[in-house]
Write a protein that holds these residues in place. Structure first.
Motif, PDB file in Angstrom:
ATOM      1  N   HIS A   1       0.822  -1.211   0.000  1.00 57.83           N
ATOM      2  CA  HIS A   1       0.000   0.000   0.000  1.00 57.83           C
ATOM      3  C   HIS A   1       0.856   1.261   0.000  1.00 57.83           C
ATOM      4  N   GLY A   2       0.172   2.408  -0.051  1.00 60.83           N
ATOM      5  CA  GLY A   2       0.837   3.700  -0.026  1.00 60.83           C
ATOM      6  C   GLY A   2       0.408   4.547   1.155  1.00 60.83           C
ATOM      7  N   PHE A   3       0.545   5.871   1.005  1.00 61.24           N
ATOM      8  CA  PHE A   3       0.250   6.841   2.066  1.00 61.24           C
ATOM      9  C   PHE A   3      -1.085   7.511   1.795  1.00 61.24           C
ATOM     10  N   PRO A   4      -1.890   7.733   2.832  1.00 62.29           N
ATOM     11  CA  PRO A   4      -1.819   7.228   4.201  1.00 62.29           C
ATOM     12  C   PRO A   4      -2.817   6.091   4.345  1.00 62.29           C
ATOM     13  N   GLU A   5      -2.339   4.873   4.161  1.00 70.31           N
ATOM     14  CA  GLU A   5      -3.244   3.731   4.074  1.00 70.31           C
ATOM     15  C   GLU A   5      -2.739   2.573   4.937  1.00 70.31           C
ATOM     16  N   SER A   6      -3.092   1.350   4.544  1.00 71.71           N
ATOM     17  CA  SER A   6      -2.678   0.141   5.257  1.00 71.71           C
ATOM     18  C   SER A   6      -3.009  -1.040   4.370  1.00 71.71           C
ATOM     19  N   TRP A   7      -2.804  -2.248   4.893  1.00 74.12           N
ATOM     20  CA  TRP A   7      -3.183  -3.452   4.136  1.00 74.12           C
ATOM     21  C   TRP A   7      -4.637  -3.372   3.695  1.00 74.12           C
ATOM     22  N   TYR A   8      -5.454  -2.660   4.463  1.00 73.28           N
ATOM     23  CA  TYR A   8      -6.904  -2.600   4.239  1.00 73.28           C
ATOM     24  C   TYR A   8      -7.244  -2.011   2.868  1.00 73.28           C
ATOM     25  N   SER A   9      -6.327  -1.255   2.291  1.00 71.67           N
ATOM     26  CA  SER A   9      -6.555  -0.692   0.963  1.00 71.67           C
ATOM     27  C   SER A   9      -6.746  -1.764  -0.103  1.00 71.67           C
TER      28      SER A   9
ATOM     29  N   LEU B   1      -7.743  12.696   7.433  1.00 69.24           N
ATOM     30  CA  LEU B   1      -7.783  11.608   6.460  1.00 69.24           C
ATOM     31  C   LEU B   1      -8.990  11.741   5.549  1.00 69.24           C
ATOM     32  N   ALA B   2     -10.158  12.057   6.110  1.00 62.54           N
ATOM     33  CA  ALA B   2     -11.366  12.206   5.294  1.00 62.54           C
ATOM     34  C   ALA B   2     -11.146  13.258   4.217  1.00 62.54           C
ATOM     35  N   GLY B   3     -10.558  14.387   4.607  1.00 64.26           N
ATOM     36  CA  GLY B   3     -10.309  15.444   3.636  1.00 64.26           C
ATOM     37  C   GLY B   3      -9.273  15.075   2.603  1.00 64.26           C
ATOM     38  N   PHE B   4      -8.227  14.389   3.021  1.00 63.17           N
ATOM     39  CA  PHE B   4      -7.167  13.992   2.099  1.00 63.17           C
ATOM     40  C   PHE B   4      -7.677  12.974   1.085  1.00 63.17           C
ATOM     41  N   TYR B   5      -8.420  11.977   1.557  1.00 62.44           N
ATOM     42  CA  TYR B   5      -8.991  10.996   0.632  1.00 62.44           C
ATOM     43  C   TYR B   5      -9.936  11.673  -0.360  1.00 62.44           C
ATOM     44  N   ALA B   6     -10.769  12.604   0.138  1.00 66.58           N
ATOM     45  CA  ALA B   6     -11.707  13.290  -0.744  1.00 66.58           C
ATOM     46  C   ALA B   6     -10.992  14.174  -1.757  1.00 66.58           C
ATOM     47  N   ALA B   7      -9.881  14.798  -1.333  1.00 66.09           N
ATOM     48  CA  ALA B   7      -9.160  15.714  -2.214  1.00 66.09           C
ATOM     49  C   ALA B   7      -8.594  15.022  -3.442  1.00 66.09           C
ATOM     50  N   LEU B   8      -8.313  13.720  -3.337  1.00 67.28           N
ATOM     51  CA  LEU B   8      -7.674  12.991  -4.437  1.00 67.28           C
ATOM     52  C   LEU B   8      -8.579  11.941  -5.061  1.00 67.28           C
ATOM     53  N   SER B   9      -9.858  11.944  -4.714  1.00 67.24           N
ATOM     54  CA  SER B   9     -10.808  10.969  -5.245  1.00 67.24           C
ATOM     55  C   SER B   9     -11.566  11.569  -6.424  1.00 67.24           C
ATOM     56  N   GLY B  10     -11.802  10.740  -7.425  1.00 67.78           N
ATOM     57  CA  GLY B  10     -12.404  11.243  -8.656  1.00 67.78           C
ATOM     58  C   GLY B  10     -13.741  11.917  -8.474  1.00 67.78           C
ATOM     59  N   ASP B  11     -14.534  11.490  -7.503  1.00 64.07           N
ATOM     60  CA  ASP B  11     -15.887  12.037  -7.346  1.00 64.07           C
ATOM     61  C   ASP B  11     -15.970  13.223  -6.408  1.00 64.07           C
ATOM     62  N   THR B  12     -14.912  13.512  -5.665  1.00 72.73           N
ATOM     63  CA  THR B  12     -14.975  14.599  -4.672  1.00 72.73           C
ATOM     64  C   THR B  12     -13.825  15.584  -4.777  1.00 72.73           C
ATOM     65  N   MET B  13     -12.866  15.374  -5.654  1.00 73.93           N
ATOM     66  CA  MET B  13     -11.708  16.275  -5.748  1.00 73.93           C
ATOM     67  C   MET B  13     -12.141  17.665  -6.190  1.00 73.93           C
TER      68      MET B  13
ATOM     69  N   PHE C   1      -3.896   5.092  12.625  1.00 77.23           N
ATOM     70  CA  PHE C   1      -3.017   6.255  12.715  1.00 77.23           C
ATOM     71  C   PHE C   1      -3.148   6.973  14.052  1.00 77.23           C
ATOM     72  N   GLU C   2      -4.313   6.922  14.658  1.00 79.21           N
ATOM     73  CA  GLU C   2      -4.449   7.476  16.009  1.00 79.21           C
ATOM     74  C   GLU C   2      -3.588   6.695  16.998  1.00 79.21           C
ATOM     75  N   ARG C   3      -3.447   5.416  16.753  1.00 79.85           N
ATOM     76  CA  ARG C   3      -2.651   4.565  17.639  1.00 79.85           C
ATOM     77  C   ARG C   3      -1.158   4.746  17.390  1.00 79.85           C
ATOM     78  N   THR C   4      -0.766   4.822  16.121  1.00 76.74           N
ATOM     79  CA  THR C   4       0.661   4.834  15.782  1.00 76.74           C
ATOM     80  C   THR C   4       1.250   6.234  15.665  1.00 76.74           C
ATOM     81  N   GLY C   5       0.407   7.240  15.431  1.00 73.90           N
ATOM     82  CA  GLY C   5       0.927   8.535  15.027  1.00 73.90           C
ATOM     83  C   GLY C   5       1.301   8.531  13.553  1.00 73.90           C
ATOM     84  N   MET C   6       1.715   9.667  13.040  1.00 80.11           N
ATOM     85  CA  MET C   6       1.957   9.821  11.604  1.00 80.11           C
ATOM     86  C   MET C   6       3.432   9.830  11.218  1.00 80.11           C
TER      87      MET C   6
END
Length: 304
Positions: free
Chosen positions: A13-21, A154-166, A208-213
């Motif tokens: 995966h990439g930033f800011p994500e996890s295996w869950y992506s 995270l919500a804002g960052f994901y939306a900023a780069l998503s095709g339907d909300t950028m 990310f709340e658990r690990t920090g950034m």
């Protein structure tokens, strides 16, 4: 996370994500006879988080991938990456070709090492504004913006780069910040992208709340170090069978259009390259079914 049996496919995966992506790809790859394994990259989720910025250099991440392959009892693997994971996958195939026999690249095109020092390039982008990669360089600075409200950022960052909300054309570019400002000032404040449920957002935010950034951001803080470390592979092509899938609305594919045009030279083993209309950066989540079809078709084309 792991599903299926058969030849190993490592998903990075990439930033800011996890295996869950890769949650939509695991079952799809398992269904066509592969052992699909999605990892948390060093510094993310449940992975190790060593001290020091240099611990997150590209050569360390490559060796992490090799170690995962061997820990799973295998000698070789196909590797597929998204965003930073695309660069990690590409360099893993480049540096350790005896381990990684084929490579899939999502969103971020392969561009061989070369040219000026990366920090010099990024510092010249944006004019009076500051490019996000430069903004991420100083330890603690981006953390001070993100960590007081990880979920909201995270919500804002994901939306900023998503095709339907950028942001639409003519609006301030969320890849840049005003001098002395923050990236978040330019993030959309409307609904979540269609592909991201509240529960999905919770998964990312909790980790990310658990690990920090800091550990995740340290990837950006190693770009000059990577440029030095990978000098031996300057301008080197990746010769293994490869596939590229990008979003037509993703800045990664528009800014790096020349890198895509250079694929006949830089990816001589390229099987196919695809740009998905109307798609942003989070491609395997925005277009899960289409990406699954392209990946499984590519895998089927590989020599056994």
């Amino acid at each position: 996370m792991e599903q299926g049996t058969g030849p190993l496919v490592l998903l990075v995966h990439g930033f800011p994500e996890s295996w869950y992506s890769w949650r939509h790809q695991l079952a799809a790859l398992a269904a066509v006879g592969y052992r699909a394994v999605a990892v948390d990259v060093r510094g993310y989720g449940r992975s190790s988080k060593p001290d020091g910025v240099a611990a997150y250099r590209m050569l360390e991440l490559i060796e992490d991938n090799v170690a995962v392959v061997h820990a799973l009892g295998e000698e070789t693997a196909i590797i597929i990456g998204h965003d930073w994971g695309s660069s990690i996958a590409a360099n893993s195939a480049l540096v350790r070709p005896e381990v990684f026999t084929a490579v899939g690249l999502l969103s971020v095109p392969y561009a061989p090492r070369g040219g000026p020092r990366p920090s010099e390039v990024f510092s010249q982008m944006g004019g009076e504004e500051e490019f996000y990669v430069s903004y991420f360089q100083e330890p603690g600075r981006a953390e001070a913006e993100i960590e007081p409200d990880v979920r909201g950022w995270l919500a804002g960052f994901y939306a900023a780069l998503s095709g339907d909300t950028m942001p639409t054309s003519g609006m301030p570019n969320p890849h840049f910040a005003t001098r002395g400002g923050t990236l978040r000032e330019r993030f959309p404040t409307g609904p979540l992208p269609f592909w991201l449920s509240q529960d999905d957002l919770d998964v990312y935010a909790r980790e990310f709340e658990r690990t920090g950034m800091s550990a995740a951001l340290n990837r950006y803080r190693n770009m000059d170090r990577d440029w030095e470390d990978l000098a031996l592979w300057d301008a080197a092509p990746i010769v293994q069978p490869s596939v590229f899938i990008g979003g037509a609305l993703d800045a990664s594919t528009t800014w790096l259009a020349d890198a895509i045009d250079a694929y006949p030279v830089t990816l001589p083993g390229l099987v196919s390259s695809h740009l998905l209309d109307g798609c942003g950066h989070w491609i395997q989540q925005e277009r899960a079914h289409e990406v699954n079809q392209l990946l499984t078709g590519w895998l089927a084309s590989l020599p056994t």
